[in-house]
Design a protein around this motif. Structure first.
Motif, PDB file in Angstrom:
ATOM      1  N   GLY A   1      61.349  34.732  36.581  1.00 22.67           N
ATOM      2  CA  GLY A   1      59.982  34.293  36.277  1.00 22.67           C
ATOM      3  C   GLY A   1      59.582  33.119  37.158  1.00 22.67           C
ATOM      4  N   VAL A   2      60.503  32.211  37.373  1.00 20.44           N
ATOM      5  CA  VAL A   2      60.234  31.061  38.243  1.00 20.44           C
ATOM      6  C   VAL A   2      59.977  31.542  39.670  1.00 20.44           C
ATOM      7  N   GLN A   3      60.783  32.472  40.137  1.00 22.64           N
ATOM      8  CA  GLN A   3      60.579  33.003  41.501  1.00 22.64           C
ATOM      9  C   GLN A   3      59.198  33.659  41.608  1.00 22.64           C
ATOM     10  N   GLN A   4      58.852  34.423  40.601  1.00 15.91           N
ATOM     11  CA  GLN A   4      57.546  35.093  40.614  1.00 15.91           C
ATOM     12  C   GLN A   4      56.419  34.069  40.658  1.00 15.91           C
ATOM     13  N   LEU A   5      56.582  32.997  39.897  1.00 19.39           N
ATOM     14  CA  LEU A   5      55.567  31.944  39.898  1.00 19.39           C
ATOM     15  C   LEU A   5      55.468  31.295  41.281  1.00 19.39           C
ATOM     16  N   LEU A   6      56.621  31.052  41.893  1.00 26.34           N
ATOM     17  CA  LEU A   6      56.613  30.415  43.221  1.00 26.34           C
ATOM     18  C   LEU A   6      55.935  31.307  44.261  1.00 26.34           C
ATOM     19  N   TYR A   7      56.211  32.610  44.206  1.00 25.48           N
ATOM     20  CA  TYR A   7      55.540  33.517  45.150  1.00 25.48           C
ATOM     21  C   TYR A   7      54.031  33.564  44.893  1.00 25.48           C
ATOM     22  N   SER A   8      53.648  33.436  43.641  1.00 28.76           N
ATOM     23  CA  SER A   8      52.211  33.406  43.345  1.00 28.76           C
ATOM     24  C   SER A   8      51.582  32.144  43.924  1.00 28.76           C
ATOM     25  N   PHE A   9      52.269  31.024  43.744  1.00 24.32           N
ATOM     26  CA  PHE A   9      51.762  29.771  44.319  1.00 24.32           C
ATOM     27  C   PHE A   9      51.665  29.878  45.841  1.00 24.32           C
ATOM     28  N   LYS A  10      52.692  30.441  46.429  1.00 23.60           N
ATOM     29  CA  LYS A  10      52.694  30.556  47.887  1.00 23.60           C
ATOM     30  C   LYS A  10      51.474  31.350  48.361  1.00 23.60           C
ATOM     31  N   ALA A  11      51.204  32.442  47.654  1.00 25.65           N
ATOM     32  CA  ALA A  11      50.082  33.293  48.049  1.00 25.65           C
ATOM     33  C   ALA A  11      48.749  32.601  47.802  1.00 25.65           C
ATOM     34  N   ALA A  12      48.611  31.962  46.648  1.00 24.27           N
ATOM     35  CA  ALA A  12      47.268  31.593  46.169  1.00 24.27           C
ATOM     36  C   ALA A  12      46.938  30.116  46.293  1.00 24.27           C
ATOM     37  N   TYR A  13      47.896  29.309  46.718  1.00 26.58           N
ATOM     38  CA  TYR A  13      47.630  27.870  46.697  1.00 26.58           C
ATOM     39  C   TYR A  13      46.409  27.505  47.538  1.00 26.58           C
ATOM     40  N   GLY A  14      46.244  28.191  48.639  1.00 21.50           N
ATOM     41  CA  GLY A  14      45.173  27.821  49.567  1.00 21.50           C
ATOM     42  C   GLY A  14      43.810  28.393  49.225  1.00 21.50           C
ATOM     43  N   ARG A  15      43.676  29.032  48.095  1.00 22.70           N
ATOM     44  CA  ARG A  15      42.342  29.583  47.767  1.00 22.70           C
ATOM     45  C   ARG A  15      41.328  28.466  47.636  1.00 22.70           C
ATOM     46  N   LYS A  16      40.141  28.719  48.165  1.00 22.59           N
ATOM     47  CA  LYS A  16      39.069  27.721  48.103  1.00 22.59           C
ATOM     48  C   LYS A  16      37.765  28.415  47.729  1.00 22.59           C
ATOM     49  N   ASN A  17      36.886  27.651  47.098  1.00 17.96           N
ATOM     50  CA  ASN A  17      35.509  28.107  46.838  1.00 17.96           C
ATOM     51  C   ASN A  17      35.414  29.408  46.057  1.00 17.96           C
ATOM     52  N   ASP A  18      36.341  29.627  45.144  1.00 18.28           N
ATOM     53  CA  ASP A  18      36.202  30.818  44.293  1.00 18.28           C
ATOM     54  C   ASP A  18      34.974  30.658  43.404  1.00 18.28           C
ATOM     55  N   ILE A  19      34.375  31.802  43.095  1.00 17.84           N
ATOM     56  CA  ILE A  19      33.166  31.803  42.268  1.00 17.84           C
ATOM     57  C   ILE A  19      33.512  31.382  40.838  1.00 17.84           C
ATOM     58  N   PHE A  20      32.594  30.697  40.195  1.00 17.61           N
ATOM     59  CA  PHE A  20      32.792  30.241  38.815  1.00 17.61           C
ATOM     60  C   PHE A  20      32.583  31.420  37.854  1.00 17.61           C
ATOM     61  N   TYR A  21      33.466  32.403  37.948  1.00 17.55           N
ATOM     62  CA  TYR A  21      33.429  33.523  37.008  1.00 17.55           C
ATOM     63  C   TYR A  21      33.914  33.045  35.650  1.00 17.55           C
ATOM     64  N   TRP A  22      33.476  33.739  34.621  1.00 14.98           N
ATOM     65  CA  TRP A  22      33.988  33.401  33.297  1.00 14.98           C
ATOM     66  C   TRP A  22      33.816  34.589  32.356  1.00 14.98           C
ATOM     67  N   GLY A  23      34.466  34.525  31.223  1.00 11.63           N
ATOM     68  CA  GLY A  23      34.325  35.612  30.248  1.00 11.63           C
ATOM     69  C   GLY A  23      34.866  35.181  28.900  1.00 11.63           C
ATOM     70  N   ASP A  24      34.473  35.935  27.875  1.00 14.58           N
ATOM     71  CA  ASP A  24      34.917  35.615  26.518  1.00 14.58           C
ATOM     72  C   ASP A  24      35.781  36.740  25.976  1.00 14.58           C
ATOM     73  N   GLU A  25      36.483  36.460  24.909  1.00 16.49           N
ATOM     74  CA  GLU A  25      37.216  37.473  24.146  1.00 16.49           C
ATOM     75  C   GLU A  25      36.834  37.319  22.679  1.00 16.49           C
ATOM     76  N   LEU A  26      36.489  38.415  22.041  1.00 15.90           N
ATOM     77  CA  LEU A  26      36.191  38.412  20.608  1.00 15.90           C
ATOM     78  C   LEU A  26      37.197  39.312  19.914  1.00 15.90           C
TER      79      LEU A  26
END
Ligand code: ADP
Ligand code: MG
Ligand code: MG
Ligand code: MG
Ligand code: MG
Ligand code: MG
Length: 657
Positions: free
Chosen positions: A26-51
């Motif tokens: 799980g830690v390795q998976q998290l690290l690979y996710s960080f590696k891939a996504a750390y540099g993301r910038k200016n993502d849209i302010f998407y949002w949603g609810d759950e009922l």
């Protein structure tokens, strides 16, 4: 809850040999996710609810009175909505998900919202309810929008016949048959594994509302002889003056309103998470909708600590108490861990640590006792994939003190470059007031289709109407947009210990009116004072309305001074926003009741009520009837007006004509 893994879930005593394997990978998976996504910038302010909704039916027995019961035989509706009806759902931008209860159904927009369109949000919520209602109608069932079903766990609370002619091996509860639990193998296994790890049945204690003839103790506790030692635990566990519950379903069977919000980048996501930590405790009290459990009026208004105890898998040693029965084995912790830790809190609880990473953060704000997985802390900060800073590493290393609760035999070995199952196994069973949702390995900066850094707001109680659910959702959206816009001006920090205290305070009956919460004096320094809800929402220097709502609406040129100007807007979506904000404001001052207060008053004034704190079948039936009318905006008995006040009720009614 996303798609459920298919396969064979392992019982606890077999699965625990893989605990460290799941954590390591799980830690390795998290690290690979960080590696891939750390540099993301200016993502849209998407949002949603759950009922989350409750499927139930009204029963009218000739000569035997009336009742409302959970339907445990309508879960095929969810299957249809996800299969033959999927194109209808897609066309309506809605999606349905499984939940813990077999009588429950979770509903979200199919695609996240962008921006704030109050009418779209409320309409989308309404379509979700109506689609389920249509499918239930043919079989005489209905959908309730209630945070808790008043008589769950009492005599005749479901539509299953001969429910006690067989044993309930997963929960071993005195009150809930295993049929309350979702049929998918994950859920009964989760129930049994929590109980096995803990070494005892879960033990939920809710203070009982004290009336003139309220019995000294919960008289539904009894000695049975199906399971040893579990059947002997209840009499020892139940405390005078408390409602006693003994199964996961009592908590995970409650319904909540959750909001997920995407930040432009990881640093803003961390800031939003930290900023919402205290607001989440306030919003639990502000949305209180749970005045009863297991057929008793409670002396509290919210569901939170019920769920917290309902999934508390800590062994007696970890909790720092003696087992209920001397012959108990003190639980079955991870066999691999040589030195068990003391763990102060359930895995379902208020957030533990600020994430930091901004100009206002100071480590001294993280002033509570939070155990860490030292090995994970070390690995996250020092590895060949991606190195996290100390504060972020500390957050995840706290989550990793927990064991995975359900492991699927077929999913033990995974590709850490592409899978996040092991990480999600730990992450998604750390049920906290907020969730920091990292992206996965696909979410590289150029892959905008994959979600980015999100924060989930998890404390709010489900409300009876879409009007209210949309109101609270939009309120959190505006606060978050304000935080994102003024992230260099608003200092959100106060000591974490005060946030923990606020969570306790939020549980008290009528907390909105009677209690004081720790709240910042202004949004610059770290000073706090004990403040009532009116002050929290309305004070000029640090109140939610002046400092968050008005500030953003002014910045967007929607008003010149105050949100109250929205009532005159030419845009009907903004007029609706005015009434949303008015509802929230009026509840904070006590001018309007919370759902908890309204429903409690209804029970207390019911002709069948005998001043003994009991919610009888008759009262249950009538309470569900009132809730049903309110959900359907039916004011024929004047209840809508009583609940919302004349001005808001008239607005709501004028829109439904
Ligand atoms: P979970 O049960 O894990 O919290 P769900 O899928 O049930 O997740 O709900 C997630 C919510 O987040 C939904 O309302 C969904 O519309 C919303 N959502 C989906 N993608 C994004 C995104 N990129 N940013 C923000 N919210 C999102
Ligand atoms: Mg969900
Ligand atoms: Mg979920
Ligand atoms: Mg859910
Ligand atoms: Mg969620
Ligand atoms: Mg009646």
């Amino acid at each position: 809850m996303g798609l459920l893994s298919l396969g064979t879930p392992l019982p606890w005593l077999e699965s625990r040999q893989y605990n460290e394997h799941v954590r390591d990978n799980g830690v390795q998976q998290l690290l690979y996710s960080f590696k891939a996504a750390y540099g993301r910038k200016n993502d849209i302010f998407y949002w949603g609810d759950e009922l989350e909704f409750i499927m139930f039916k009204f029963q009218n027995h000739d000569g035997e009175g009336q009742n409302a019961v959970l339907t445990l035989e309508s879960d095929d509706v969810l299957t249809s909505l996800n299969n033959e009806d999927i194109s209808i759902c897609e066309a309506n931008d809605v999606l349905f998900h499984p939940e813990y209860g077999r009588y429950m159904i979770e509903a979200t927009p199919a695609s996240p919202y962008e921006g704030l369109n109050t009418e779209y949000v409320e309409n989308n919520m309404q379509i979700r309810r109506k689609l389920v209602e249509q499918r239930l109608a043919g079989r005489g069932c209905r959908l309730a929008a209630m945070a808790v079903f008043p008589r769950m766990g009492c005599e005749d609370f479901s539509d299953i016949k001969n429910v006690w002619d067989h044993h309930n091996n997963a929960s071993k509860s005195l009150y809930l048959p295993d049929e309350v639990t979702n049929r998918h193998a994950r859920f009964p296994t989760l129930t049994a594994n929590i109980r096995t790890r803990r070494g005892e049945k879960v033990n939920i204690q809710v203070p009982m509302y004290k009336d003139k003839f309220t019995p000294y103790r919960d008289d539904s506790v009894y000695k049975r002889d199906w399971f040893e030692p579990e059947d002997s635990e209840s009499v020892l566990a139940a405390k005078p003056g408390y409602i006693y519950m003994d199964a996961m379903g009592f908590g995970m069977g409650c319904c909540c309103l959750q909001i997920t919000l995407q930040a432009p980048d990881i640093s803003k996501a961390r800031y939003v998470y930290d900023s919402l930590a205290n607001i989440a405790t306030i919003m639990l009290a502000a949305t209180a909708a749970s005045p009863f459990f297991k057929g008793w009026l409670a002396d509290q208004d919210v569901r939170w600590n019920v769920i917290s105890s309902a999934v508390d898998d800590r062994t007696p040693y970890e909790r720092g108490v003696a087992p209920l029965l001397p012959q108990s084995n003190n639980g079955h912790g991870s066999s691999i861990k040589a030195n068990p830790q003391r763990i102060p809190k359930s895995r379902y609880s208020v957030v533990d640590l600020f994430l930091g990473g901004n100009e206002f953060f100071d480590r001294s704000f993280n002033d509570t006792d939070v155990p860490l997985n030292e090995k994970v802390l070390e690995t996250l900060q020092s590895n060949d994939i991606f190195e996290l800073d100390y504060d972020l590493a500390r957050h995840f290393s706290h989550l990793f003190i927990r064991d995975p609760l359900v492991i699927f035999q077929e999913r033990i070995n995974q590709d850490n470059l592409t899978s996040t199952d092991h990480f999600e196994n730990i992450q998604s069973t750390n049920w906290q007031s907020l969730r920091f949702k990292p992206p996965n390995q696909k979410a590289t900066p150029d892959q905008k289709d994959a979600p980015g850094w999100r924060v989930e707001f998890r404390t709010m109680e489900l409300q009876m109407t879409e009007f209210e659910n949309a109101a609270y959702s939009c309120f959190i959206h505006i606060i978050t947009e304000c935080l994102l816009t003024f992230s260099h001006e608003i200092n959100p920090y106060m000591p974490m210990s005060k946030i923990w205290e606020n969570m306790e305070i939020a549980h008290r009956r009528d907390a909105v009116l009677e209690q004081q919460f720790h709240w910042k004096d202004d949004l610059h320094g770290g000073r706090t004072s004990l403040s009532n809800m009116d002050h929290v929402f309305h004070n000029v220097k640090s109140g939610l309305f002046p400092q968050f709502i008005d500030r953003l609406l002014k910045y967007k040129s929607m008003v010149t001074e105050s949100w109250r100007e929205l009532v005159k807007s030419k845009d009907s979506s903004n007029v609706r926003l005015f009434y949303y904000l008015k509802l929230i404001s009026d509840r904070a001052t006590g001018n309007l009741p919370t759902a908890a207060k309204f429903l409690r008053q209804y029970v207390l004034s019911h002709p069948d009520y005998s001043q003994d704190s009991r919610v009888t079948k008759e009262i249950n039936y009538d309470t569900l009837k009132v809730a049903d009318r309110i959900t359907h905006l039916d004011d024929s008995n004047g209840e809508l007006t009583k609940f919302f006040g004349g001005e808001i009720a008239n607005y709501i009614k004028s829109c439904t004509k």
